[in-house]
Design an enzyme around this catalytic site. Structure first.
Site, PDB file in Angstrom:
ATOM      1  CB  CYS A 260      -0.827   0.103   1.262  1.00 19.15           C
ATOM      2  SG  CYS A 260      -1.973  -1.119   1.486  1.00 19.15           S
TER       3      CYS A 260
ATOM      4  CB  SER B 215      12.334   0.384   5.337  1.00 14.40           C
ATOM      5  OG  SER B 215      11.180   0.837   4.650  1.00 14.40           O
TER       6      SER B 215
HETATM    7  P1  NAD Z   1      12.624   1.892   9.022  1.00 16.00           P
HETATM    8  O1  NAD Z   1      13.191   2.288  10.322  1.00 16.00           O
HETATM    9  O2  NAD Z   1      12.448   0.455   8.691  1.00 16.00           O
HETATM   10  O3  NAD Z   1      13.536   2.511   7.849  1.00 16.00           O
HETATM   11  C1  NAD Z   1      14.033   3.807   7.893  1.00 16.00           C
HETATM   12  C2  NAD Z   1      14.941   4.063   6.687  1.00 16.00           C
HETATM   13  O4  NAD Z   1      15.403   5.412   6.733  1.00 16.00           O
HETATM   14  C3  NAD Z   1      16.177   3.189   6.661  1.00 16.00           C
HETATM   15  O5  NAD Z   1      16.450   2.831   5.327  1.00 16.00           O
HETATM   16  C4  NAD Z   1      17.263   4.114   7.217  1.00 16.00           C
HETATM   17  O6  NAD Z   1      18.568   3.770   6.792  1.00 16.00           O
HETATM   18  C5  NAD Z   1      16.817   5.430   6.636  1.00 16.00           C
HETATM   19  N1  NAD Z   1      17.329   6.582   7.405  1.00 16.00           N
HETATM   20  C6  NAD Z   1      17.148   6.828   8.711  1.00 16.00           C
HETATM   21  N2  NAD Z   1      17.768   7.981   9.059  1.00 16.00           N
HETATM   22  C7  NAD Z   1      18.330   8.461   7.939  1.00 16.00           C
HETATM   23  C8  NAD Z   1      19.099   9.607   7.632  1.00 16.00           C
HETATM   24  N3  NAD Z   1      19.413  10.504   8.575  1.00 16.00           N
HETATM   25  N4  NAD Z   1      19.529   9.789   6.372  1.00 16.00           N
HETATM   26  C9  NAD Z   1      19.234   8.892   5.417  1.00 16.00           C
HETATM   27  N5  NAD Z   1      18.500   7.788   5.630  1.00 16.00           N
HETATM   28  C10 NAD Z   1      18.048   7.583   6.872  1.00 16.00           C
HETATM   29  O7  NAD Z   1      11.233   2.666   8.892  1.00 16.00           O
HETATM   30  P2  NAD Z   1       9.971   2.458   7.907  1.00 16.00           P
HETATM   31  O8  NAD Z   1       9.128   1.310   8.334  1.00 16.00           O
HETATM   32  O9  NAD Z   1      10.391   2.507   6.489  1.00 16.00           O
HETATM   33  O10 NAD Z   1       9.138   3.760   8.259  1.00 16.00           O
HETATM   34  C11 NAD Z   1       9.702   5.033   8.015  1.00 16.00           C
HETATM   35  C12 NAD Z   1       8.684   6.114   8.296  1.00 16.00           C
HETATM   36  O11 NAD Z   1       7.608   5.967   7.388  1.00 16.00           O
HETATM   37  C13 NAD Z   1       8.064   6.055   9.689  1.00 16.00           C
HETATM   38  O12 NAD Z   1       7.825   7.363  10.142  1.00 16.00           O
HETATM   39  C14 NAD Z   1       6.764   5.330   9.486  1.00 16.00           C
HETATM   40  O13 NAD Z   1       5.799   5.687  10.424  1.00 16.00           O
HETATM   41  C15 NAD Z   1       6.395   5.813   8.105  1.00 16.00           C
HETATM   42  N6  NAD Z   1       5.596   4.841   7.377  1.00 16.00           N
HETATM   43  C16 NAD Z   1       5.841   3.522   7.482  1.00 16.00           C
HETATM   44  C17 NAD Z   1       5.018   2.641   6.797  1.00 16.00           C
HETATM   45  C18 NAD Z   1       5.211   1.167   6.892  1.00 16.00           C
HETATM   46  O14 NAD Z   1       4.347   0.459   6.319  1.00 16.00           O
HETATM   47  N7  NAD Z   1       6.248   0.666   7.522  1.00 16.00           N
HETATM   48  C19 NAD Z   1       4.008   3.082   6.019  1.00 16.00           C
HETATM   49  C20 NAD Z   1       3.825   4.448   5.919  1.00 16.00           C
HETATM   50  C21 NAD Z   1       4.616   5.317   6.594  1.00 16.00           C
END
Ligand code: NAD
Length: 322
Positions: free
Chosen positions: A151, A187
């Protein structure tokens, strides 16, 4: 119109509204087989207020569009797996959604795969990811059953279509040809699949994480049928600035309240989209971006409901194909 802020902020709520007619018409069409409306079950096994909020939003959206939504709270997270299996086997349940994190470690990835593929509205099953990476659109050789996409990456694609980053004059599958996109997040759930999707559609994607920067493309002249990945170098602000300076689209998903994408690195007129639950751009983004989308959640819910309708179609088709 302002000279210092020449662009526009586009809200996810406005984009998600464009999907209402399509979704409600399909729910009506399904009345013959789902007279009370399709049933989506959400499992909540954590105390995360953000998940509670997402759940109440999902319920409201579902009910407004003719779906039924049931939130099942599981007090002991060790009982969640059994609860999912029960819903997998229940003919009355059309879609299943789990609010993560549950354990906050690799066990969550296992739980994602426990959800039956046929009811996985979020598209987290490994088969859906594999199809995405390999640019495969169907689940079967006869091309009767359409695969679904996770999604959140799908929501970003649909936002980019709405913003007309996709060039409708080009054939489907090549509509991002010539576009440079930067994605700050790699991610397995969102950033890497999103980079692959955009590259599969013809873009040159610079995928950034804390470790390094990678390039996803279909090669010179889009000669490959699916994306290839090349390592560019270890992460540094200088390297990021170098690859951002002519990027048409910048997409952020850094899960941190203090992270702000450097406005200096945004080219005038770029499109900026944030899918993180934190604002990864500060207000100055509006001095550079042509179009700025501060969050994507409402479009994600629309994609979730679209996926659910497609899964119901697949299940009904399977009954006639057997
Ligand atoms: P995650 O922690 O699995 O991944 C975070 C990513 O960001 C990693 O690739 C990390 O290396 C990168 N990152 C972190 N700090 C960084 C920096 N300073 N510079 C460059 N890269 C950096 O998190 P996720 O599950 O992908 O979620 C990320 C955000 O998106 C969260 O706020 C979450 O709420 C939101 N989100 C997640 C989903 C989901 O389905 N998991 C869906 C929608 C929104």
């Amino acid at each position: 119109m302002s000279a210092t802020k020449p662009g526009a902020t586009i809200l996810a709520s406005a984009i998600s509204k464009t999907y209402v007619p399509e979704i409600t018409a399909k729910v009506e069409q399904l009345r013959a087989v789902r007279p009370a409306g399709p049933l989506l079950v959400g499992f909540l096994a954590n105390e995360d207020p953000a998940a509670e909020m997402y759940a109440s939003w999902t319920k409201k959206t579902c009910e407004a569009m003719g779906f039924r939504y049931e939130l099942r709270k599981v007090d002991d997270r060790d009982l969640l797996e059994e609860a999912i299996i029960e819903a997998n086997m229940d003919e009355g349940v059309d879609g299943i959604l789990v609010y993560f994190p549950v354990f906050g470690n690799a066990q969550d990835q296992y739980l994602q795969q426990v959800v039956a593929r046929e009811k996985d509205v979020e598209g987290l099953n490994h088969v859906y990811y594999q199809n995405l990476y390999h640019n495969v659109r169907y689940l079967d050789d006869r091309q009767e059953l359409k695969s679904i996409l996770p999604c959140t990456p799908l929501a970003v694609v649909k936002i980019m279509e709405y913003l007309k980053v996709y060039n409708q004059l080009l054939p489907e599958g090549n509509r991002l040809y010539g576009k440079k996109c930067v994605i700050v997040n790699r991610s397995e759930i969102v950033g890497r699949p999103l980079a692959a999707l955009l590259a599969n559609d013809g873009a040159t994607v610079y995928s950034v994480d804390v470790e390094n920067i990678q390039e996803f493309t279909r090669g010179e002249g889009l000669k490959f049928s699916k994306h290839h990945v090349r390592d560019i170098g270890a992460y540094s602000e200088e390297l990021l600035a170098q690859y951002c300076k002519d990027a048409d689209v910048i997409i952020t998903g850094v899960p941190s309240a203090s992270y702000k994408f450097p406005t200096d690195c945004i080219k005038d007129g770029a499109v900026c989209i944030n899918f993180s639950s934190h604002s990864n751009f500060d207000d100055s983004v509006k001095t550079r971006a042509s179009l700025y989308v501060p969050s994507t959640g409402k479009v994600t819910i629309s994609m979730l409901l679209r996926n659910m309708l497609r899964l119901i179609d697949n299940r009904e088709k399977l009954k006639t194909l057997r």
